[in-house]
Design an enzyme around this catalytic site. Structure first.
Site, short mmCIF file in Angstrom:
data_model
loop_
_atom_site.label_atom_id
_atom_site.label_comp_id
_atom_site.label_asym_id
_atom_site.label_seq_id
_atom_site.Cartn_x
_atom_site.Cartn_y
_atom_site.Cartn_z
N CYS A 200 0.87 -1.18 0.00
CA CYS A 200 0.00 0.00 0.00
C CYS A 200 0.91 1.23 0.00
CB CYS A 200 -0.99 -0.02 1.16
SG CYS A 200 -0.27 0.11 2.79
N CYS A 275 -3.65 1.37 -4.84
CA CYS A 275 -2.77 2.53 -5.04
C CYS A 275 -1.82 2.18 -6.17
CB CYS A 275 -1.99 2.85 -3.77
SG CYS A 275 -1.14 1.41 -3.12
N CYS A 279 2.37 2.38 -6.88
CA CYS A 279 3.21 1.20 -6.61
C CYS A 279 3.83 0.68 -7.89
CB CYS A 279 2.37 0.09 -5.99
SG CYS A 279 1.49 0.61 -4.54
#
Ligand code: FMN
Length: 325
Positions: A200, A275, A279
């Site tokens: 995350c 996300c 990432c």
């Protein structure tokens, strides 16, 4: 995977170091990350029996032990290596062991489960100058209860009699080969585990909770890591609180960067928490997108909702990803 070697002799170039280094070098050769920690060079006060850990789960003594608790929690394998001093471990090693009372209290008083218990292993290396039949009885019992306190199953020991002067262990007919063989036997099954990475943004809430649930349910079969694209300084205290409501102990965890988490092993599956753009996923590595909202800064009820969602998704993961894990 990570092997932590606790070297208990004050003679830091003595027999214990030779034996432990042999074990760790072999583990590293196989692909493990290792740390050789000279306990006698650390500032570790003996336990003061103040009972603070029984009240709040933490030791208030501000010394090097505060950096050792997280290492004990991160380790897949803990090797306790100590010469015999008066039929037990050295005083330096005993101070570290007594301070692990804080971890004992978290488990037995606060009833919290460290997910690492599922797979962590403990092994004892020891030697003494004499040849008495009972020479290792004291240290073996101490090791057994130390490993229980730190959440490791006691895998056994290698012990050697009639070893006195520094370096004498090198002349023992089998000691060094035994240590290498033992390292291979304990480390190899760990290296065969598939690696699952939860990602995350801050690695402070969602990926921490998901990884803890996965470790709790399957940490003996898969290696589970978590990381953040922009890791926070600390994990979220509200996250720790809601996980402790489910008896899961999140203490001593630190947010990690993607680089740190993937330095040694390439993940077999990456799960990100919505996300994706933040990432940088590894090309060619299978990935899933869970789109779980970020509970940071929201009320505790929202954190609980996310915890329960993640728990359920991790439970279902086992069925959907059998081919990968
Ligand atoms: C304070 C002290 C107490 C010791 N007590 C014992 C003992 O009870 N039994 C024994 O066999 N050896 C005893 N020894 C010997 C050590 O265990 C032995 O020399 C060992 O090889 C030292 O390992 P090292 O080189 O890693 O320090 C003692 C040594 C010291 C300095």
């Amino acid at each position: 995977m990570f092997v932590l070697g606790l070297q208990g002799s004050p003679r830091t170039k003595g027999n214990t170091t030779v034996l432990l280094s042999t074990f760790l070098t072999e583990a590293e050769r196989l692909g493990a990350r290792t740390q050789h920690l000279d306990v006698a060079c650390k500032n570790i006060s003996p336990c003061q029996e103040c009972s603070t850990c029984e009240k709040n789960g933490f030791c208030p003594i501000d010394d090097d032990m505060q950096q050792i608790y997280p290492l004990l929690r991160q380790a897949d394998i803990i090797v306790m290596a100590t010469p015999i001093f008066f039929y037990g471990p050295t005083a330096q090693m005993k101070a570290l062991i007594d301070r692990s009372q804080a971890l004992w209290a978290r488990r037995y008083v606060h009833k919290l489960v460290d997910p690492g218990r599922k797979w962590r292993r403990g092994f004892l290396l020891s030697m003494g100058a004499t040849k008495g039949k009972n020479l290792f009885e004291g240290v073996s019992l101490t090791a057994k209860y130390f490993f229980d306190a730190v959440g490791a199953s006691f895998e056994g020991s290698l012990t050697y009699r009639k070893i006195e002067g520094p370096g004498e262990i090198e002349d023992h007919p089998t000691a060094l080969t035994d240590a290498k063989e033992k390292a291979r036997a304990i480390v190899t099954p760990f290296l065969k585990r598939k690696k699952l990475l939860f990602v995350c943004t801050e690695n402070a809430c969602r990926s921490q909770m998901a990884s803890a649930f996965a470790q709790y349910h399957a940490g003996d079969k898969i290696e589970v890591e978590s990381a953040g694209s922009a890791p926070a300084q600390e994990v979220n205290p509200l996250m720790e609180e809601v996980m402790s409501e489910k008896s899961i102990d999140m203490a001593f965890r630190k947010p990690k960067s993607m680089e740190e988490a993937t330095r040694l092993v390439k993940p077999d599956l990456i799960i990100s928490m919505g996300c994706k753009e933040a990432c940088p996923l590894f090309p060619g590595v299978p990935n899933q997108e869970w789109s779980v909202p970020d509970p940071a800064g929201k009320p505790i009820e929202f954190m609980r909702k996310i915890r329960d969602q993640l728990k359920e998704r991790v439970r279902r993961l086992k069925h959907t990803c059998n081919h990968l894990l």
